[in-house]
Design a protein around this motif. Structure first.
Motif, short mmCIF file in Angstrom:
data_model
loop_
_atom_site.label_atom_id
_atom_site.label_comp_id
_atom_site.label_asym_id
_atom_site.label_seq_id
_atom_site.Cartn_x
_atom_site.Cartn_y
_atom_site.Cartn_z
N ILE A 26 0.81 -1.24 -0.12
CA ILE A 26 0.10 0.09 -0.03
C ILE A 26 0.85 1.28 0.05
O ILE A 26 0.55 2.29 -0.60
N VAL A 27 1.96 1.22 0.63
CA VAL A 27 2.77 2.39 0.82
C VAL A 27 3.59 2.65 -0.46
O VAL A 27 3.42 3.95 -1.01
N VAL A 28 3.82 1.52 -1.17
CA VAL A 28 4.53 1.84 -2.74
C VAL A 28 3.35 2.22 -3.64
O VAL A 28 3.61 3.17 -4.46
N ALA A 29 2.36 1.70 -3.58
CA ALA A 29 1.28 2.09 -4.50
C ALA A 29 0.63 3.65 -4.23
O ALA A 29 0.65 4.30 -5.12
N VAL A 47 -7.10 14.47 -4.94
CA VAL A 47 -8.25 14.02 -5.30
C VAL A 47 -8.33 12.62 -5.64
O VAL A 47 -9.04 11.94 -4.95
N VAL A 48 -7.61 12.08 -6.54
CA VAL A 48 -7.49 10.78 -6.81
C VAL A 48 -7.09 9.78 -5.33
O VAL A 48 -7.81 8.83 -5.14
N ASN A 49 -6.13 10.34 -4.56
CA ASN A 49 -5.86 9.51 -3.33
C ASN A 49 -7.21 9.45 -2.47
O ASN A 49 -7.41 8.38 -1.71
N VAL A 50 -7.89 10.60 -2.34
CA VAL A 50 -9.00 10.59 -1.55
C VAL A 50 -10.25 9.81 -1.88
O VAL A 50 -10.76 9.19 -1.00
N VAL A 76 -3.18 -2.19 5.49
CA VAL A 76 -3.93 -1.60 4.59
C VAL A 76 -4.31 0.07 5.59
O VAL A 76 -3.83 1.26 5.12
N VAL A 77 -4.89 -0.01 6.54
CA VAL A 77 -5.18 0.78 7.39
C VAL A 77 -3.94 1.78 8.10
O VAL A 77 -3.68 2.87 8.14
N ALA A 78 -2.81 0.85 8.30
CA ALA A 78 -1.59 1.59 8.60
C ALA A 78 -0.87 2.07 7.52
O ALA A 78 -0.07 3.24 7.55
N GLY A 79 -1.06 1.42 6.37
CA GLY A 79 -0.11 2.03 5.12
C GLY A 79 -0.47 3.05 4.51
O GLY A 79 0.26 3.86 3.91
N VAL A 80 -1.91 3.54 4.48
CA VAL A 80 -2.29 4.61 3.62
C VAL A 80 -1.82 5.85 4.34
O VAL A 80 -1.29 6.51 3.65
N PRO A 81 -2.04 6.10 5.52
CA PRO A 81 -1.58 7.50 6.15
C PRO A 81 0.01 7.58 6.19
O PRO A 81 0.61 8.57 5.68
N PHE A 82 0.49 6.51 6.14
CA PHE A 82 2.14 6.34 6.09
C PHE A 82 2.63 6.62 4.86
O PHE A 82 3.36 7.25 4.53
N TRP A 84 0.77 8.58 2.71
CA TRP A 84 0.59 10.05 2.37
C TRP A 84 1.78 10.91 3.20
O TRP A 84 2.09 11.95 2.52
N VAL A 85 2.12 10.42 4.34
CA VAL A 85 3.24 11.24 4.80
C VAL A 85 4.52 11.04 4.05
O VAL A 85 5.21 12.09 3.78
N ALA A 86 4.87 9.78 3.69
CA ALA A 86 5.99 9.68 2.56
C ALA A 86 5.73 10.37 1.51
O ALA A 86 6.79 10.81 0.80
N LEU A 87 4.65 10.55 0.72
CA LEU A 87 4.38 11.34 -0.48
C LEU A 87 4.70 12.93 0.07
O LEU A 87 5.29 13.43 -1.07
N LEU A 88 4.09 13.38 1.14
CA LEU A 88 4.47 14.56 1.38
C LEU A 88 5.95 15.03 1.55
O LEU A 88 6.33 15.97 1.28
N VAL A 89 6.76 14.11 2.16
CA VAL A 89 7.97 14.31 2.40
C VAL A 89 8.83 14.05 1.21
O VAL A 89 9.80 14.83 0.92
N SER A 90 8.55 13.39 0.27
CA SER A 90 9.32 13.20 -0.90
C SER A 90 8.78 14.33 -2.03
O SER A 90 8.31 15.20 -2.04
#
Length: 90
Positions: A26-29, A47-50, A76-82, A84-90
């Protein structure tokens, strides 16, 4: 007289392996899709993520009732917010 059956022991090793796998997938996706869509337009990525997360919520919620699938749901529940955070940092 019938004897009560003891419940089966919880398969922690297998379950945590499934959770780790679904978490990583999930994190990679989330990060991969978010980065590609972010290059097109940042609002499109949000929008697509939400919308995607809103779409998978009913499925993941139903997985909580199935003993094996609840391990995937935890990832899945743990991977989605992680993700999103990784996406914001990158």
């Amino acid at each position: 007289m019938t004897q009560a059956r003891d419940p089966a022991p919880t398969p922690w090793a297998t379950g945590l392996t499934l959770t780790a796998f679904s978490f990583a997938a999930i994190v990679v996706a989330v990060v991969a899709c978010g980065q590609v869509l972010g290059r097109i337009h940042p609002v499109l990525a949000v929008v697509v993520n939400v919308v995607t997360v809103a779409g998978i919520v009913p499925t993941v919620w139903s997985w909580l009732r199935v003993p094996v699938l609840r391990w995937f749901a935890a990832g899945v529940v743990a991977g989605v917010p992680f993700g999103w955070v990784a996406l914001l940092v990158s």
